[in-house]
Structures are given as C-alpha cells and as structure tokens.
Motif scaffolding. Structure first.
Motif, PDB file in Angstrom:
ATOM      1  N   GLY D  40       0.885  -1.043  -0.191  1.00 12.30           N
ATOM      2  CA  GLY D  40       0.072  -0.106   0.150  1.00 12.30           C
ATOM      3  C   GLY D  40       1.075   0.947   0.050  1.00 12.30           C
ATOM      4  N   ARG D  47      -7.029  10.019  -2.915  1.00  7.35           N
ATOM      5  CA  ARG D  47      -8.164   8.587  -2.113  1.00  7.35           C
ATOM      6  C   ARG D  47      -8.047   7.720  -2.449  1.00  7.35           C
ATOM      7  NH1 ARG D  47     -13.450  11.930  -1.669  1.00  7.35           N
ATOM      8  NH2 ARG D  47     -13.330  14.293  -1.664  1.00  7.35           N
TER       9      ARG D  47
ATOM     10  N   LEU E  58     -10.187  -0.275  -7.960  1.00  2.69           N
ATOM     11  CA  LEU E  58      -8.713   0.258  -9.125  1.00  2.69           C
ATOM     12  C   LEU E  58      -7.851  -0.310  -9.444  1.00  2.69           C
ATOM     13  CD1 LEU E  58      -8.183   2.772  -6.104  1.00  2.69           C
ATOM     14  CD2 LEU E  58     -10.241   3.111  -7.648  1.00  2.69           C
ATOM     15  N   ALA E  83     -12.260   7.835  -5.545  1.00  2.00           N
ATOM     16  CA  ALA E  83     -10.665   7.625  -5.261  1.00  2.00           C
ATOM     17  C   ALA E  83     -10.519   7.047  -6.731  1.00  2.00           C
ATOM     18  CB  ALA E  83     -10.151   6.056  -5.260  1.00  2.00           C
ATOM     19  N   GLN E  86     -10.743  10.928  -8.682  1.00  2.00           N
ATOM     20  CA  GLN E  86     -10.113  11.201  -8.797  1.00  2.00           C
ATOM     21  C   GLN E  86      -8.263  10.587  -9.954  1.00  2.00           C
ATOM     22  OE1 GLN E  86      -7.640  11.243  -5.184  1.00  2.00           O
ATOM     23  NE2 GLN E  86      -6.978  12.664  -5.266  1.00  2.00           N
ATOM     24  N   LEU E  87      -8.556   9.849 -10.147  1.00  2.00           N
ATOM     25  CA  LEU E  87      -7.521   8.316 -10.131  1.00  2.00           C
ATOM     26  C   LEU E  87      -7.190   9.161 -11.822  1.00  2.00           C
ATOM     27  CD1 LEU E  87      -4.784   7.091  -8.881  1.00  2.00           C
ATOM     28  CD2 LEU E  87      -6.722   5.373  -9.828  1.00  2.00           C
ATOM     29  N   PRO E 225      -3.557  12.277  -8.367  1.00  2.00           N
ATOM     30  CA  PRO E 225      -2.102  12.542  -7.722  1.00  2.00           C
ATOM     31  C   PRO E 225      -0.919  12.107  -8.417  1.00  2.00           C
ATOM     32  CG  PRO E 225      -4.391  10.594  -7.663  1.00  2.00           C
ATOM     33  CD  PRO E 225      -4.211  11.163  -8.677  1.00  2.00           C
ATOM     34  N   ARG E 228       2.802   9.801  -6.007  1.00  2.00           N
ATOM     35  CA  ARG E 228       2.468   8.809  -4.693  1.00  2.00           C
ATOM     36  C   ARG E 228       3.352   7.914  -4.851  1.00  2.00           C
ATOM     37  NH1 ARG E 228       2.274  11.740  -2.058  1.00  2.00           N
ATOM     38  NH2 ARG E 228       1.519  10.825  -0.644  1.00  2.00           N
ATOM     39  N   MET E 229       3.991   6.834  -3.595  1.00  2.00           N
ATOM     40  CA  MET E 229       4.623   6.060  -3.632  1.00  2.00           C
ATOM     41  C   MET E 229       3.585   4.893  -3.186  1.00  2.00           C
ATOM     42  SD  MET E 229       6.896   6.904  -5.272  1.00  2.00           S
ATOM     43  CE  MET E 229       8.537   5.377  -5.368  1.00  2.00           C
ATOM     44  N   VAL E 230       3.579   3.846  -3.885  1.00  2.00           N
ATOM     45  CA  VAL E 230       2.158   2.436  -3.054  1.00  2.00           C
ATOM     46  C   VAL E 230       2.570   1.354  -3.696  1.00  2.00           C
ATOM     47  CG1 VAL E 230       0.194   2.073  -3.248  1.00  2.00           C
ATOM     48  CG2 VAL E 230       0.922   3.974  -3.723  1.00  2.00           C
ATOM     49  N   GLY E 231       3.392   0.877  -2.553  1.00  2.00           N
ATOM     50  CA  GLY E 231       4.158  -0.744  -3.147  1.00  2.00           C
ATOM     51  C   GLY E 231       2.874  -1.553  -3.281  1.00  2.00           C
ATOM     52  N   GLY E 232       2.544  -2.867  -3.574  1.00  2.00           N
ATOM     53  CA  GLY E 232       2.140  -4.088  -3.849  1.00  2.00           C
ATOM     54  C   GLY E 232       1.336  -3.869  -4.399  1.00  2.00           C
ATOM     55  N   VAL E 233       1.366  -2.800  -5.775  1.00  2.00           N
ATOM     56  CA  VAL E 233      -0.330  -3.090  -6.009  1.00  2.00           C
ATOM     57  C   VAL E 233       0.728  -3.073  -7.615  1.00  2.00           C
ATOM     58  CG1 VAL E 233      -0.891  -1.565  -5.111  1.00  2.00           C
ATOM     59  CG2 VAL E 233      -0.176  -0.165  -6.572  1.00  2.00           C
ATOM     60  N   LEU E 237      -1.179   0.504 -11.902  1.00  2.00           N
ATOM     61  CA  LEU E 237      -1.838   1.236 -10.535  1.00  2.00           C
ATOM     62  C   LEU E 237      -0.630   2.705 -10.196  1.00  2.00           C
ATOM     63  CD1 LEU E 237      -4.659   1.925  -8.826  1.00  2.00           C
ATOM     64  CD2 LEU E 237      -4.426   0.574  -7.849  1.00  2.00           C
ATOM     65  N   LEU E 241      -1.001   6.314  -9.685  1.00  2.00           N
ATOM     66  CA  LEU E 241      -0.406   6.948  -8.957  1.00  2.00           C
ATOM     67  C   LEU E 241       0.800   7.826  -8.333  1.00  2.00           C
ATOM     68  CD1 LEU E 241      -1.375   4.034  -6.271  1.00  2.00           C
ATOM     69  CD2 LEU E 241      -2.695   6.919  -6.015  1.00  2.00           C
TER      70      LEU E 241
END
Lengths: 244, 244, 244, 244, 244, 244
Positions: D40, D47, E58, E83, E86-87, E225, E228-233, E237, E241
């Motif tokens: 995550g 959002r 998402l 969400a 926005q995305l 966005p 944004r740094m998001v791991g495990g996606v 996606l 981000l």
C-alpha cells in the motif's frame, strides 16, 4: 387597519370562506378586504396552476398596493409569498406559513392535515426552514366537495388524522388548505392538541407586523424592486416594479 | 390584556428597561407587568447561571399563574422557555424566539448581533429549528456598561456589525440580549435592513397568541403537568406541578 | 479515581440503582460516590421539573467540586449537562449522552427505548448533534412501577421494541432513563443488537476523560465562570460562580 | 489488555510515532502492539491511496483477529473503519473518530487543524454525523517534513490556526493526521482550548469499549460476515469473511 | 466512445448482465467494454468486501486508463467512486449515484428498492448529499438466486415495494443493486412511477460527461495524484499514482 | 432530437446567447429551438419578476408541447422548473440545476459565481437538496452591461472569484446566470477547477433524459394535470392543464 385577504384562485366562494375565517379572528379595528384574481386556476391543485396563480396574485396585490396595511395570502401553498413580500410596501404573510410559525410558538413539533397530496406541503415547510419541527403530514383522500356532501364523515377522518399526528409527536396540528379554513372550532373539541387555522393565525400575525412598523430592507433580495421593466402586465404592477 | 414581562436575572434595571420596551410596542389595552426573580444571577453570562435562572424564573411565573394572559421572557437565551410553556396556563414567548420568528416573516435569512459570545445563541436558534435561516452571528466585544459609558462608540460598532451581517445575506438583524432592548429606534435609521427587538416582537406575538385562544395540548411533552411531586419549591410552583 | 454519580431527582432509590449500575461497570480503582439533590422533583417527567432539577443538580455538584475526579449525571435527559460541564473543574458526562456516543462507536445508527414519551429524547439527541445517527425512538407505555409489578411482562415489551428498532436499522439500542439502568444484562441475551446502559457507558467514558487530563478551555462558552454574582444559592455554588 | 495500533500506510516511522503516542496515553495493563501493512501507500494523500490502504489494513487486521482485545486505526481518515468494525471480533476505533467524539464530550463545537487539504476531513466528520458540531477546519500549508525541518515555525503556524478556530467558536481542537500525533503536549500550553490527540483519545476509548463487553450485533450491516467468498486475499482474511 | 463497465466483484455473470443493460441503453457509437476484477469478493455483501473490492476495482481501472473515455462502476454501493474519479483521466460514474441523480431530474423525492439490507444505501445516498430527496428505502428479503428461481414471485414483491414507496411520496424508484440491473422494462408497465436503472442512467450520464470535456481539477482532493509511492500494487496502478 | 431552449425573460439577445451555448454543446442530431416569452420581465432580477416570468414561461412551453423532445430552461433561477416538469409531456431541465448536478458528478463540493446577489441561488440550490455540496457563492458586483463594456476587467474579477471558491473547497464552479452563458471556454484556461455552463450541461442532460424514455409518473405531485380549469391563459396552456 385594512388587511387584504387575497385568494390566488378564481373561486369567489373560497375567498369568501377565507375572509370569513379571517374576520372571525381579527382584532377590533381590523377591516378584512377580500380579493379574488381576475385570471388563473379555479382551484390550484397542480404545480403549473400554482405558478400561474402566482402571477395572478401579484396582479391582484398590485391593485391594492398603498391602500392596505397588510396582505394575507389565502392560498395553502403560500403562493408567490416571497415575491409579494419583496414587492409590496406592506407586510405580507401566507396562510400556511402563518399556521406553521404559530405552531412553533405553541409547542415543539407540529403536524399538518389536508385534503389530497402532501409532498408540496413538505417542500414548502422545508423552504420555510421548519423541516425539523414537522412531526408528520397526512393527506386525507377526500375533496372539498366530499366535505360538503358528508361533513360528518370527513370530520371523522380529519379527527383520526389529527390523533395519529399527535401520536407521532405533534404538539399541534395545522389545518392545511383553504378548504379547511374555519373548520378548527368544529374539530377542536375532540382534538388532543391545538388546531391551527392559517387565516386566523395569519390575520393576527399581520396585525402584529403592521404594529411593529418594520422598514423595508434597502439591501438584498427583499429590497423593493427599482427600475424593473416588465411587459404585458397591468399598469399598477408595472409601476410597482419600476419603483421610484 | 395583562402580559407579564419576566426577567430571569435579579437586576431590576434590566427588568425596567425590558418592560419599557414592551410598553412602547404594546397595543392599546395591553398592560405590562414587570417581574424580577427573587434569587439567581445578577446578569446571566454563563451556562450555569442560565440553569439557575431557569428555576428562579419558574418560581416567578408560578406566582403569576392565572393572573396574567401571557408571559414574555425578558431574557436573551429564552431561558426555560419550553418548561414555562408547558407549565403555564397561558401563552409564553421568549424574546429571542420572538425576534427570530418575526425575522422569518420579514425576509429570508436573518442575522443576530449581541454583546459578547455568540455560541449559545447559535445553539438556541438551532434548537428553535431555524439554523437554515440564520445568516450569521456577530458578538461585539463590549459590555452593557460600555454601552452606558460610550453609547455613540458602541452604537457605531453595532452599526458596523449590522452592515456586515446584511452583506452576508441577512435580510434583517435581531438585536440579541436584554442589554440591547429598546435600542432599535436609535439604530434603525442607519441600518440597511430592519432591526428586530425581542421585547417589541414578543409583546405583539403574545397579543396575537392570546387572541387566538389555543387550548393547551392534552397529550405529549407540552401537556400540563399532573400529579408531579416536587420538594423545596414555593407553594405556587408546587401547586402548578401537582395540577388538578 | 472518585466519580460522583449525581441523580437530579430526590428519589434515593434511583440514585442507588444508578450507583449500583455504575459500580458494576467501573474499573478497578474507581470509587462511585452517589449523591441525591436536596430539593426538586421526586421523579422528573415534565419540562418544568427538568429545569428545577437542573438547579438542584448544580447545587449538588458544587458541594463536591474539587473532591471528585469526574461527574456522571444519573438523569435521563442529561439535565444541566452543558452547565455542569462549564462549571465543574472536572469532566462531566450525561448518561444518555454517554450511551448515544458509545452507540456511535459500535455501529451506524442507534435506537432508543424508554418508558413514556420520546419527544424530549429526540430533542436532546438532536442537541447532541446526533440526529442523523438516530434510527428510531420507542416509548413503552409503562411506568417504572409496572416494571416492578410485572418485570417479565415489561421485559417482553422492551424486547419487542428493541427488535422493532433493529428492524428499522438500529445497530444498537440505548436503554433510556434511569428506570432502565442496570437492565441490560437481563435483556441482552434475547436482543439482536448490543444494548447500551448509560451508567455503564458513562462511568467508563469518565474514566477515559479523567485519564486524558484535558485542560479546561480558557475561551468560549465552556470556560470556567469568573466573577459571576448569583444570589440565593448555596455558598459552594456561589463560590464556584465567582471563581478566582 | 492488548490493543493493536494499526497503521494503514507502510511507513514504519509513522507506526512507531503513533504507537508511542498510544503508549503514553494508555492505562496500566494495556499493551500496545504496533502493526504496519505489507503493501500500500507510503503515505496516504489521495483518495485512491486511501482505498488501497483500506484493503491493506483489513489484511493486517485479519492477521491479528482473536489475538487482540481492540484495534486503534492509526490513520487520519479512519480508513476502512466501518468495515473493520464489522469484520473484527473486537472493538475498533479510528483516530479521528476518537478525537472528534471526545471533543463532543468536552465542549460544544470543535475545530480541526491538519497539514494540507481539509475536504476529506470535512466529509469524514459529516459521515460520522458530527457536521453540526464542527466549528471549522484549517489546513496548514506544510508537510510532515517541514515539521521535522522547522518544528518551531510549524508549531507557531499550528498555534495560530488553533487560536483562529477558537475564535470561530471551537471549544476544543482536534490535531488531525498521524503527523501531528503526540504534538499535543508541546502545543497545549499556548492553546486557549484543549487539544485532542487521536491516538490518546482512541486508546482510552478502546479501553472503555473493551471493558463494556458489548456483544456484536446479530442483525444489520455490522453483523459479522458469514459465508462470504473472497478470492485473492490472505488465508486469515478469507477465513474471517467465511465466518463460521 | 468507449465506456468501461467495471464490476467490483469477480462474478462474470454479473458483469455480463450489467454490460448488457448498459449496451441496451447506450447511444449509437458507444462501445461497452465489460471488465471484472482479478481478485476480491464473488458478491459484495459486507462492508469488508466492499473495501477489498475497492482496491480490486482500482487495479482493474488502472489497466484501462487512457484506453477508455469513461468508466461506469457496475456495483451498487458506488464502491471506490470518489477514488476512481480522482485517479482516472476520464469521467467516472457509479450506478447508484447515476440513478439517484437522474431521479432528481425526473421528480421531487425518490425511493429505492433492493434485495437485502438498506442501511448502506442510506449512508451512500447521504454521502451523495441527497438525503433530503430520499422518500424511502425498501429491502426485499430475497436473494438474486430467488429472482432466478421464482422471477414472477420476486417481481410481485418488488412491484409491491415500488407501490409502497410511491405512496410514501417517491416520484420515481431506483432499482438498487446489480442484481436488479435490466429489470426495469419488465417492472415498469405495472409501476405507478418511473423506474431508474443504474446502468442505463450511468451510461447516458457518462456519454454526457465525456461530451462536456471538463478538465480535471488542478487543486483540491480530486486533483490527479502526483508522486504517490504505493507498494504491492500492479505496475499500471503504481504508474497512475506516481503521475507525471 | 428537438430541444426547446426557453428563456423566461423577453430579451431576445439572451435567448440567442443561450441557444448558441446550447448549440455549441449539443450532440449531432440535436436541434436547438430558441424561444422567448411574449410577456414578462426584460431581465429577471427580483422575486416578483421571477414569478411573472414563471407564468410567461409556461405559456411559452405550452405552445411547443408535443413538438419538442425536451425543454431546457434558459433562466438562472430554474424558474417554474417543477411546474414545467409536471406539465410537459417531455423532460425538462433547468440551467442551474443542470450545472449543479453535473458538478456533483465531477467532484465533491462546488461553488457558484454570478453577477449580483446570491441569496436566491442559495435558496434554489437548497431546494434542489444540494446544500451540503455547496462550498460557496460569490456575487460579482457587476452587471451584464459591465461585461460588455469591459470584458477583460470583468473576466479578471470572475477569475478571482473562481480561485477564491476553489480555495474554499470547491472542486468545480458553476457559472450562474444566463449572462455568463458561453463564457466557460474563455475562463477555463486560467481556472484551477472545471467550470460548468448551465446550457452545456443542460442540453447534454436532456439528450440523456430523452434517450432514457422514462414514463411520466401516474401518481404524486409530478403526475400530469387532469381536468384542471384555468381561466385567462392561452388555449394551448389551458388544454395542457385540462389534459385528457
């Protein structure tokens, strides 16, 4: 004090009924002047009729502007109320508005009983800002004609609705609609909570407003119109809108 | 018609000021009877004082029960209003309630200006169900004493607040608090919107309610108390609560 | 930690009942100190009694100011809650407030069941700002005496009301009123949703608030009173209002 | 008592910060178990990240189901709060929820100050049903990094915002966002109203809820899931959803 | 125009059903692209499943970003709607949102009928800001399987609910839930008010939004966005981000 | 598809401006039919004019009933919208309604900028049930004539208002009033959030509603009038009200 009781439909009998209710409640020295529009619906029972009646009502009011001390709208949806309030040089009150605000001074929440549908009443009461003080609305599936044909039967049904509303938390019940004007005295003895007649409340509220002599606002959306050019309306109404 | 103007604090000068404002607005035939509690705060300006004053006020009202035709609470937070309305055999109106409901009959949204804090006014107006008709609240950082010392300076500040509220969409402005009672005539000429004095509105609303002769509800939370046993209160109040 | 369980009526048996419920829920090290007012209603069931009880309650609290760590109001309408919160140097929680806020932490909407009328509960919950989280209110037409005479019958009716509220969308049900204090354990097994007892919730919320050691606000309508002059009250209450 | 402090982003430093704040506020006998999701967002600030974090959080919680007595969500938007509340066999509280509800027990209206935007806070508070108790929101145009680089400068800006909110009628101010966790002690001395830290409020509210031992609802949208088939999730989460 | 009909559960049959309903309502030149998530609940019927489905959705949308002109969420709770809005670089509409807003353009208040519980619908409609336009909600105690087994029986029950909602003041009724997608034509002939199908409303609203070519906001909580740094996606996606 | 763009004032230039904006946004195959009332205000800027315009508008619509597929009210206060919706056999949309509902599909809260006062917009948006989605209203103290005389200066002021509303949390801004129709393309490049033009939104919403072919309700306050007797109106309007 001269108070115009202005019907918004063209049925003179309703004007007379409302004027009689107003006279019965008026203070000494208050003269009730009944008035009926020249055009428009015989009886308002659709949204479109209510709009047309609004125009007819403003025409009617304009004829009396300057000659009356207050205006009581004898029409259940407070038709064109805000417009009339802005336009006229004197206080204006609507009959349902009058009953609902009086109800607020007599208890916590109130109910409303009327003939037919209730959604437009719900909307109007919300517009007045009183949604949180409304305990419930009941529409009796009957017509004013039924009330003439079978007064006892209809009274029984209204009485049942009043009791139901009291059970839902209403501390008082508004008798909604010109057709119920003047029925409070007959229904009150059996009712567990006070009944509010819009004409009675309205005439007394107007007497109060007239006595307060509040000036018109000079700013905002209730300031008297100035320099408005409107075609196809009567000379008195055009003059009011032109101001000056 | 006899109307009790009941202060909820023990400062007789405020009672007198409010009674004078009420007399100035009352109709012919209306007698104003000022009354001041025997105990409680000199001036209410905390929540605890307001509670104590509520009791003191009920004691005061009980002494007059049956001898007056209506009660006007001369206290800005409409202290103990609903309790008094349930308890007394006659109509009861609060001064802020009166001004706010009158404001609703004179325009769309209203503002309120007072000395000191405004949060308790915001709460009271929300309890009256009128939150959506409130355009704004302004608390002048001044005291009633300042108003005596520097009336012109304070009037200027109140005038500025009134103009600011009108700019925020207020079609009228309530003068909140007993300390402002009777100031409307002085402030009105400069104000762009009508000013509402709670005593003036209240006395006229009471005249109207008295004239309507609404019965008390027999059901619900405003029905007169019956058989309530309460110790440590005066005989008249205990009697009212016992009912019968 | 010393928690004052303050009844607002003069019936010691109710104080004892509430104190017992509080003790049953309190954490180790929490001492419950029951207190009953010296004057006021035996049982509050009218708006006027609630006002008188508010004063009696503040008198009672003032006697304990500085000697307790928190105050739990053992009275269903959270009588004088905001005033007590401003006045006292320690946290104050009302029993219905406590149950309703706890309900919000345990689900979406909640219901409330009580003996008698529900309108004053509806008003109080709206004042707490929780109207949108209230699924419904049911008043059982029974008295505390009925509950003593026919506990099984009354429990059945309460159980029915709980099930009805769950069907209306309540994720939990508040047992409203001191008369229902302590009944949760008996009713819970049959109930489809959690039952909330105001005393149990309140004592635990107070322990939590005491532990947080929040300072009193120095501004606004909950700042401690300073220099207030109030006559006819006890010395401790007068002292608190004078501050210093 | 074992309380899981569950972050919803993957930054262990934030988990540690929040756990420390929770520990500082916890009662004796409460063990704080910090937990960070395996996937995550590093920091939630959109959002979409909040939605992803919701899933990551439920995975994290499922690992601890049955092994903790309560769950405190250490994430400012109360991410997946209602879902976690339904899913877990123990009480669950969100940090912003906790602070806002505590604020309601300490005064009338509250404010919230945070870094960055405020609209999502406004939405969340409205979802909690507390819109009418919110006096205002202020977003400081700063980042958590700024707070590290220039703590005094940032503290001054937060202090300014707190004072502004108090001036708007806030009786207390919520410090919003994990980045402000633990800052209350530093800011409180200068603040005119109490400051609320979500971790401190949350851990104490959980202790209270655990002590109350409320059963789970058997009906409605918070009843534990039964027989739900969900693919692509961890075995513990799948098992919780299958129930049984 | 290419419109993605994105289911949020993994049951392909529901995706197909929704896509068919969308195709039946789409304008000429609109291509419907059905899509089903790779993981998550088979059918969403708990709050936790809704959260997991949000993430799955998402992921699904990210795969199609830049390749479709609009996204219609084929999931009754408008899962992850804000969400996704926005995305994604294109307009996004939820099926219940679509039906409810369309209902507002066709009358005053609307009702909603669905299978199972209604509380989460009530919450979602309140989040959309439409609480005051909701006349009522009815949950038929039936499952989609019942509708397959006994279509006539279930249709009768839905018809009864529609009539009941019309009687409560609904000028139209939303068919809530993917399981009712496409049923409007069968039910409409007997219904006294128009029935609203989320897929039909949604596809047409998307055509409208696509045609308007509104830019994305550059400020606020719906701005795309950035960084944004998001791991495990999934890579798509994560890329969305990160922005850039 | 034939869409009537119906002005409610008698200024043909405004009708033309609105029709041009509608044409610019319409889909292929949509024919825009501009229409101007025969009587009423030149420009609506008072409540009374709005009422008169309502009647004039219904007269205008009645002439086209049965000959158009949809009606777009080219008047900023959605004058007589609900009445027209009930009366006409085809869908009817108001320009401000259209922009506000579209705004809800494009973000969270929206703002509105217009020339002159904003209170009547606030009221109208509240009547649409969207008060909670309104971030703010700004009235530029300018007239349509100023916009002609000094377009750059006025555009700058509008741009400033848009930025201010975005700062207050608006994710999009409605350009309110016919005088701003068609200005979005010029203002959009500088604006931080999408701008919504009522004519563009309205024509596309109408295309959508026409495509959905929703039947008229047979019950309630939007059911087509039947047997209404209205005097003094045109034959087409009288016929519509008579129904049959």
């Amino acid at each position: 004090m001269r108070i115009l009781v202005a019907n918004a439909n063209t049925t003179e009998a309703i004007t007379a009924l409302c004027a009689e209710a107003a006279r019965g409640a008026a203070g000494p020295g208050t003269e009730i002047i009944p008035a009926t529009p020249r055009f428009g619906p015989e009886v308002i029972s659709s949204r479109a009729e209510n709009v047309i009646a609004g125009h007819a009502l403003l025409e009617l009011l304009a004829e009396h502007a300057g000659q009356v001390d207050g205006v009581l709208l004898a029409v259940s949806h407070d038709t064109a109320l805000e417009a009339a309030r802005q336009l006229m040089p004197c206080p204006v009150v609507g009959m349902t508005e009058a009953a609902c605000f009086t109800a607020c001074l007599a208890g916590g929440r109130f109910g409303l009983v009327t003939f037919g549908g209730t959604e437009t009443y719900r909307e109007r009461i919300a517009q007045h800002g009183l949604a949180s003080r409304l305990a419930g609305l009941i529409g009796i599936p009957a017509t004013p004609q039924d009330a003439v044909r079978d007064p006892a039967g209809v009274a029984t049904r209204i009485g049942g609705a009043i009791a139901e509303l009291a059970g839902q938390g209403a501390d008082s019940v508004v008798l909604g609609g010109a057709a119920l004007a003047g029925m409070a005295p007959r229904l009150q003895p059996e009712a567990p909570v006070p009944l509010l007649d819009g004409m009675a409340c309205g005439v007394r509220l107007l007497e109060m407003l007239v006595a307060l002599r509040l000036p018109k606002p000079r700013l905002g959306s209730f300031a008297v119109p100035q320099g408005r050019m409107v075609g196809g309306v009567s000379a008195p109404l055009a003059a009011l809108l032109r101001g000056g």
